[in-house]
Scaffold this active site. Structure first.
Site, PDB file in Angstrom:
ATOM      1  N   ARG A  30      21.707   9.269 -32.729  1.00 56.81           N
ATOM      2  CA  ARG A  30      22.870   9.513 -31.892  1.00 56.81           C
ATOM      3  C   ARG A  30      23.710  10.705 -32.378  1.00 56.81           C
ATOM      4  NH1 ARG A  30      25.037   5.264 -28.703  1.00 56.81           N
ATOM      5  NH2 ARG A  30      23.532   3.622 -28.425  1.00 56.81           N
ATOM      6  N   ASP A  89       0.792  -1.236   0.000  1.00 57.56           N
ATOM      7  CA  ASP A  89       0.000   0.000   0.000  1.00 57.56           C
ATOM      8  C   ASP A  89       0.825   1.289   0.000  1.00 57.56           C
ATOM      9  OD1 ASP A  89      -2.027  -1.829   0.256  1.00 57.56           O
ATOM     10  OD2 ASP A  89      -2.229  -1.562   2.417  1.00 57.56           O
ATOM     11  N   ARG A 104      32.140   8.188 -21.610  1.00 58.22           N
ATOM     12  CA  ARG A 104      30.758   8.651 -21.531  1.00 58.22           C
ATOM     13  C   ARG A 104      30.081   8.216 -20.240  1.00 58.22           C
ATOM     14  NH1 ARG A 104      28.609   9.262 -26.924  1.00 58.22           N
ATOM     15  NH2 ARG A 104      26.762   8.104 -26.365  1.00 58.22           N
TER      16      ARG A 104
END
Ligand code: ADP
Length: 739
Positions: free
Chosen positions: A475, A169, A690
């Site tokens: 890209r 919940d 990267r």
């Protein structure tokens, strides 16, 4: 990688030697409870403590006997991916009585257990706290009755309690997510997606009733994640006269061509006067007012079922480890705590403060102080509600402000699940703020070729649940066509750009463990040089090793891992899982590792490899990604508006974007969503690979190793200190489902 013979000294001051910890699950079951039990057992054994299962919740503690059993490392094997709770849960009337708790104390003392880890809802945790407060009195009574020796009172003087909230919940104050909520959301969204496909064939209205007792979280977040037309939750009942408003809205969307309407009703939904709003009442209303073909689906126990999601497994594993640390650090004077998640940090909060605050929400609802109820649920809940309202209710054009700003949205990089949810939200928030919104297709390449056009509110209807990138993404870097892009920006008078994408964006992977014997699976994951998927996927799947670029490994590590697996095959756990990030090492390729394990495992285990490839980017987005994409993007758009207004020079009629913060990345850091100037990010980025120079999730890697039986060091600084300011610090992060 792990060095089983590592000389590192770990937990010097946190030894569990001589201690006994018991773990139990109580109240309603929830997916992920098993992962928590497994983590408690393994972490407990790791620090040298004895660990006991208490089967059947408090009932087992009161009954004793076979219900209390010592746990071994192997006894929690293959448990991570199982839903429900393997050790059983029950509701126990006896534990509510003094006699019951006296029996329970007797049973614990007989095993020397003075540390208790309770996984359950607020009822279970309240019971645990009461038990702790009564403990020394109970022991004295047991001595008086001649049931235990007199010195036991001294020897077992304090009972330490730590709670973990297991409840689908998400009704507990103080934690962003309770164990099981994310899995329940998965079940709900699976049903909504299934319904959407059938409903498209007819023109239909679906009324979906979801669980949550008196908490509207599941309903609200499901509504956000599927873009529902209307949602009814107990914390914020609709204004009187809502019946007409709802019907007007449904009929308006129908007249615009929508074939499907979804209304989500929380099981505890009420109106302003406290009268229940049931799903059948809503259905009757729609049929009577509009004559629409309307169906009711009551989800029920499906929501508790199925395997736990990756998120719940990780959450529960982190919580379990943290719980053991909390027990080791507890002194007689520390109040009982719950371990929980705030943003993507584990924290410890005082148990009773959280329980009281949770009860205050109910009180506020009973007393019709609804604004207060929403506030008490925390910032994350408030933010979900705000975002839902912002996106679901389209204002008539005449009521919209006019900003005179033009904003374009585009996707860049690899497609990722959740991108469309982010675009939808940006466009709708942008329109609500009075901007003219433009969509660019195919990233910067498309932009340079002039693939840009105005996009309207209705154009992004139904986008939240779709995988990939509907705008199209490439890209191509902008530098390549910078002049052409500038030209397009000028031509369309674009004042701001909102870019959704990044270096490597991937949905989380789902990795199910297999029951096959004596087999090691070697799985290659995506991520470029970023080892997040391999590491966090490894934690979720209970992997033995995860090779990543950020944590260099050599032949000794590989050897240690192979030997580790060979040892493991001698136990009853005869399965291994090894993850390898695609760019973790240019020479130790997936094939190399597969061949190494195949050769070294000869006669002991065999190996299989699997390169997950592009399926990791595909599929429908998870509820987390839909919700996160939606919220983060709404926030980004509001920020863009603020900046546009700030930098607009009336005398020249232009926007001047020359400050550092005119180009920012919005992301989650620890507990907060932060806009960081890209210029500053430059220093923190490894452009060759990267990836960020610092990866926050690296600190989770030792957990995977500990849970896979390696000796390793774990930086305890990850664990939160007890925080006392629940009241003043309602859920801090507004990225409620953050990891
Ligand atoms: P949940 O933990 O999911 O909220 P319940 O409220 O049903 O579920 O509580 C589960 C069990 O915890 C109860 O059956 C009872 O044994 C115990 N418990 C709950 N509240 C108390 C209390 N105030 N005192 C003692 N035990 C309690």
């Amino acid at each position: 990688m792990a060095q089983p013979d590592s000389k590192k000294i770990f937990f010097e001051n946190l030894s569990g030697a001589g201690k006994a910890i018991a773990v139990l699950t109580s109240g309603g079951d929830a997916q992920g409870m098993n992962a928590a039990v497994r983590a408690v057992v393994r972490m407990g054994l790791y620090v040298g403590a004895k660990v006991y299962f208490i089967h059947e919740g408090y009932q087992g503690m009161v009954d004793g006997g076979e219900n209390i059993k010592e746990a071994s490392w192997e006894s929690v094997s293959s448990m991570l991916q199982v839903g429900g709770t393997v050790i059983g849960s029950a509701r126990c009337k006896e534990f509510r009585t003094h006699e019951g708790r006296l029996k329970a104390a007797h049973n614990l003392v007989q095993h020397g257990i003075t540390n208790l880890c309770v996984i359950g809802g607020d009822g279970s945790l309240t019971g645990a706290n009461l038990f702790r407060e009564e403990w020394s009195g109970l022991l004295t009574e047991l001595v008086e009755q001649g049931l235990i020796e007199a010195d036991a009172v001294q020897k077992y003087s304090a009972l330490h309690i730590v709670g973990m909230v297991g409840s689908i919940d998400n009704d507990f104050c103080g934690t962003d997510m309770t164990i099981g909520t994310d899995s329940a959301l998965h079940r709900i969204i699976e049903v909504v997606d299934a319904i959407m496909t059938t409903a498209q064939s007819h023109q239909r209205t679906f009324v979906l009733e979801v669980m949550g007792r008196h908490c509207g979280y599941l309903a609200l977040v499901s509504a956000l994640a599927c873009g529902a037309d209307w949602v009814l939750i107990p914390e914020m009942p609709p204004e009187d006269g809502w019946e007409d408003k709802m019907c007007q809205k449904l009929s308006a969307t129908r007249s615009r061509g929508t074939r499907l309407n979804i209304i989500i009703v929380a099981e505890g939904a009420i109106d302003r006067h406290g009268k229940p709003i049931t799903s059948s009442l809503v259905k009757d209303l729609v049929v009577k007012c509009l004559g629409f073909d309307t169906r009711v689906t009551i989800l029920g126990h499906v929501q508790r079922g199925g395997t736990p999601s990756a998120f719940d497994r990780i959450l529960a594993s982190r919580m379990g480890v943290e719980a053991v640390l909390a027990l080791l650090e507890t002194t007689a004077n520390t109040p009982a705590c719950v371990v929980s998640l705030c943003g993507n940090q584990s924290v410890r909060l005082p148990l009773m403060e959280c329980v009281q605050m949770t009860q205050e929400v109910q009180k506020a609802m009973d007393e019709k102080r609804f604004e207060e109820a929403v506030r008490l649920r925390g910032r994350s809940f408030e933010n979900n509600l705000k975002t839902y309202k912002l996106l679901a209710h389209r204002k008539p054009e005449s009521e919209l402000p006019v900003s005179n700003f033009n904003v374009a949205v585009l996707n860049v990089g690899a497609p990722a699940a959740g991108m469309n949810a982010a675009v939808r939200s940006a466009i709708r928030v942008g329109i609500s703020e009075g901007h003219k919104m433009f969509a660019v297709s195919d990233g910067f390449e498309g932009f340079s070729k002039g693939q840009i056009k105005e996009i309207k509110w209705a154009d992004v209807g139904g986008w939240t649940g779709q995988g990939g990138s509907l705008l199209g993404t490439k890209r191509t870097l902008p530098a390549k066509h910078i002049d052409k892009i500038a030209e397009q920006m000028q031509k369309h008078n674009i004042n701001a750009l909102l870019i959704v994408g990044g270096f490597e964006t991937c949905d989380r992977i789902k990795q199910s463990a297999s029951g096959t014997k004596r087999r090691v699976f070697i799985i290659e994951t995506m991520g470029g040089y970023c080892g997040y998927l391999a590491s966090v996927g490894g934690l979720a799947a209970g992997a033995d090793a995860a090779y990543i670029y950020e944590e260099p490994f050599d032949i000794r590590d590989l050897q240690a891992n192979v030997e580790h697996l060979t040892e493991k095959m001698k136990t009853s756990i005869q399965r291994g899982l090894v993850l390898r990030n695609e760019n973790s090492n240019e020479n130790y390729t997936t094939d190399f590792i597969y061949q190494l394990y195949s050769e070294e495992g000869k006669g002991v285990f065999d190996s299989r490899k699997n390169v997950l490839g592009h399926m990791q980017q595909g599929g429908a987005p998870s509820p987390f990604d839909r919700n996160f994409g939606t919220k983060i993007s709404a926030k980004a758009m509001q920020w863009v508006t603020k900046k546009l207004v700030e930098t607009f020079r009336h005398d020249e009629g232009r926007v001047f974007a020359n400050g550092e913060d005119s180009c920012c990345l919005l992301g989650m850091r620890r507990r907060a969503l932060v806009f960081q100037p890209v210029v500053q990010l430059k220093d923190q980025t490894d452009f060759v690979h990267r990836i960020p120079k610092e990866q926050w999730w690296l600190k989770l890697r030792p957990l995977m190793k500990i849970l896979a039986k390696y000796k390793t060091s774990y930086d305890v600084s990850d664990s939160g200190q007890l925080e006392h300011v629940v009241r003043n610090r309602p859920k801090e992060s507004d990225a409620s489902v953050a990891m």
